[in-house]
Design a protein around this motif. Structure first.
Motif, PDB file in Angstrom:
ATOM      1  N   ALA A  71       2.095 -14.794   1.371  1.00 31.81           N
ATOM      2  CA  ALA A  71       2.421 -13.754   2.350  1.00 31.81           C
ATOM      3  C   ALA A  71       2.955 -12.495   1.684  1.00 31.81           C
ATOM      4  O   ALA A  71       2.666 -11.385   2.122  1.00 31.81           O
ATOM      5  CB  ALA A  71       3.435 -14.288   3.366  1.00 31.81           C
ATOM      6  N   ALA A  72       3.734 -12.658   0.603  1.00 29.28           N
ATOM      7  CA  ALA A  72       4.291 -11.497  -0.096  1.00 29.28           C
ATOM      8  C   ALA A  72       3.181 -10.649  -0.704  1.00 29.28           C
ATOM      9  O   ALA A  72       3.235  -9.415  -0.675  1.00 29.28           O
ATOM     10  CB  ALA A  72       5.267 -11.946  -1.179  1.00 29.28           C
ATOM     11  N   LEU A  73       2.143 -11.309  -1.231  1.00 24.06           N
ATOM     12  CA  LEU A  73       0.999 -10.576  -1.790  1.00 24.06           C
ATOM     13  C   LEU A  73       0.224  -9.873  -0.685  1.00 24.06           C
ATOM     14  O   LEU A  73      -0.175  -8.720  -0.844  1.00 24.06           O
ATOM     15  CB  LEU A  73       0.087 -11.533  -2.551  1.00 24.06           C
ATOM     16  N   ARG A  74       0.023 -10.537   0.454  1.00 22.47           N
ATOM     17  CA  ARG A  74      -0.674  -9.905   1.581  1.00 22.47           C
ATOM     18  C   ARG A  74       0.095  -8.689   2.086  1.00 22.47           C
ATOM     19  O   ARG A  74      -0.498  -7.662   2.446  1.00 22.47           O
ATOM     20  CB  ARG A  74      -0.892 -10.914   2.705  1.00 22.47           C
ATOM     21  N   ASN A  75       1.418  -8.791   2.107  1.00 22.55           N
ATOM     22  CA  ASN A  75       2.231  -7.653   2.529  1.00 22.55           C
ATOM     23  C   ASN A  75       2.092  -6.477   1.562  1.00 22.55           C
ATOM     24  O   ASN A  75       2.064  -5.318   1.979  1.00 22.55           O
ATOM     25  CB  ASN A  75       3.697  -8.060   2.655  1.00 22.55           C
ATOM     26  N   TRP A  76       2.006  -6.787   0.257  1.00 26.10           N
ATOM     27  CA  TRP A  76       1.815  -5.714  -0.722  1.00 26.10           C
ATOM     28  C   TRP A  76       0.463  -5.042  -0.526  1.00 26.10           C
ATOM     29  O   TRP A  76       0.353  -3.816  -0.565  1.00 26.10           O
ATOM     30  CB  TRP A  76       1.949  -6.244  -2.148  1.00 26.10           C
ATOM     31  N   GLN A  77      -0.567  -5.825  -0.300  1.00 27.00           N
ATOM     32  CA  GLN A  77      -1.895  -5.251  -0.107  1.00 27.00           C
ATOM     33  C   GLN A  77      -1.998  -4.477   1.203  1.00 27.00           C
ATOM     34  O   GLN A  77      -2.848  -3.603   1.347  1.00 27.00           O
ATOM     35  CB  GLN A  77      -2.954  -6.356  -0.188  1.00 27.00           C
ATOM     36  N   ARG A  78      -1.117  -4.772   2.147  1.00 26.21           N
ATOM     37  CA  ARG A  78      -0.992  -3.952   3.353  1.00 26.21           C
ATOM     38  C   ARG A  78      -0.319  -2.620   3.026  1.00 26.21           C
ATOM     39  O   ARG A  78      -0.752  -1.559   3.481  1.00 26.21           O
ATOM     40  CB  ARG A  78      -0.171  -4.701   4.407  1.00 26.21           C
ATOM     41  N   ARG A 103      -5.312  -3.173  10.911  1.00 27.46           N
ATOM     42  CA  ARG A 103      -4.094  -3.810  11.420  1.00 27.46           C
ATOM     43  C   ARG A 103      -4.033  -5.305  11.109  1.00 27.46           C
ATOM     44  O   ARG A 103      -3.101  -5.988  11.532  1.00 27.46           O
ATOM     45  CB  ARG A 103      -4.003  -3.611  12.941  1.00 27.46           C
ATOM     46  N   LEU A 104      -5.022  -5.815  10.381  1.00 18.55           N
ATOM     47  CA  LEU A 104      -5.108  -7.261  10.151  1.00 18.55           C
ATOM     48  C   LEU A 104      -3.815  -7.855   9.608  1.00 18.55           C
ATOM     49  O   LEU A 104      -3.403  -8.933  10.010  1.00 18.55           O
ATOM     50  CB  LEU A 104      -6.268  -7.581   9.205  1.00 18.55           C
ATOM     51  N   ASN A 105      -3.197  -7.177   8.652  1.00 23.50           N
ATOM     52  CA  ASN A 105      -1.986  -7.723   8.034  1.00 23.50           C
ATOM     53  C   ASN A 105      -0.726  -7.435   8.834  1.00 23.50           C
ATOM     54  O   ASN A 105       0.380  -7.717   8.377  1.00 23.50           O
ATOM     55  CB  ASN A 105      -1.822  -7.192   6.603  1.00 23.50           C
TER      56      ASN A 105
END
Length: 277
Positions: A71-78, A103-105
């Motif tokens: 989740a932390a990586l997905r938040n960074w890519q957001r 808005r996916l993330n």
């Protein structure tokens, strides 16, 4: 502040990025220039974590994003939006839906796949399209648009992420000069109005010098130039492009934002030297 500390990336025996260190303050617009294969795209993809570094650290607000997972990586890519040369839209979906995918993330993936976007999100998407002067295409299939229009849709999608950093990987490489200029003006507007850090890979010197506050030149995976547009002398350009690549540095065949407007504009000393050859 985005900090890149002694970052190296190897693909087998080939070193694509070789011990690169950079500090990029929040709100700066940076152009990375160099010949094909210089390492520009690999560097951006490492920042976004589409590619992992072999060595080194990538720090943003004190967090080493090179070590993030889940989740932390997905938040960074957001927070670190990526704009690609190939646009990466879904051609069969309409423009509005493509923008809403930004808005996916921020929400449930299942809701996004079912098209369950809120009224507020739809209003945000229309506002982003209006800002980029393509709201009239909202209900068209993305695949029916011109390259320049598709790139603006991709920028609108990136804005929907509410990012802190925008990375643009060769965003104008497949566009004609007129559309290239529109796309670069859009990126500069985002940088100036939102105060977002914008880092973009470019081929030609004139585009980087006109739109970017800071220019980073790469050659063979290394940073060989780091300065302002006025610091980009002929000697510096030769370090970046090599003696046999100087003409390509100004070539509109590669894609430049230079557009003839009647009376020719004055050319720089460096351009004059090249024109005389």
């Amino acid at each position: 502040m985005l900090k890149i500390e002694n970052v190296t990336r190897r693909f087998g025996k080939f070193t694509a990025i070789d011990d690169v260190s950079l500090e990029i303050p929040q709100g700066q617009m940076v152009g990375i220039i160099g010949r094909s294969g210089a390492g520009k795209s690999t560097l951006l993809r490492m920042i976004n974590r589409l590619v992992d570094p072999s060595e080194g650290a990538i720090l943003f607000e004190g967090t080493n994003v090179a070590q993030l997972k889940g989740a932390a990586l997905r938040n960074w890519q957001r927070d670190c939006a990526m704009i690609f040369q190939q646009f990466n839209l879904v051609p069969r979906l309409d423009v509005l839906t493509n923008v809403l995918l930004g808005r996916l993330n921020h929400r449930s993936t299942i809701k996004s796949l079912l098209g369950m976007f809120s009224r507020e999100e739809r209003a945000m998407a229309i506002a982003a399209l209006e800002r980029l002067d393509i709201a009239k295409t909202a209900l068209q299939r993305a695949g029916t648009l011109s390259g320049g229009q598709q790139q603006r849709v991709a920028i609108a999608r990136a804005l929907m992420q509410n990012p802190k950093v925008v990375l643009a990987d060769e965003p104008i490489a497949s566009l004609d000069p007129r559309n290239a200029q529109v796309v670069m003006e859009s990126l500069r507007d985002i940088n100036e109005r939102e105060g977002l850090t914008v880092i973009t890979n470019l081929h030609t010197l004139d585009t980087a010098r006109h739109f970017c506050q800071r220019i980073i030149g790469m050659q063979g995976g290394k940073v060989v130039f780091d300065g302002g547009p006025d610091d980009l002398t002929e000697l510096a350009a030769r370090r970046i492009y090599g003696a046999d690549g100087m003409k390509d540095a100004f070539s509109e065949a590669i894609t430049s934002t230079s557009i003839s407007r009647g009376t020719p504009k004055p050319i720089s000393e460096l351009e004059a030297v090249l024109a005389a050859r």
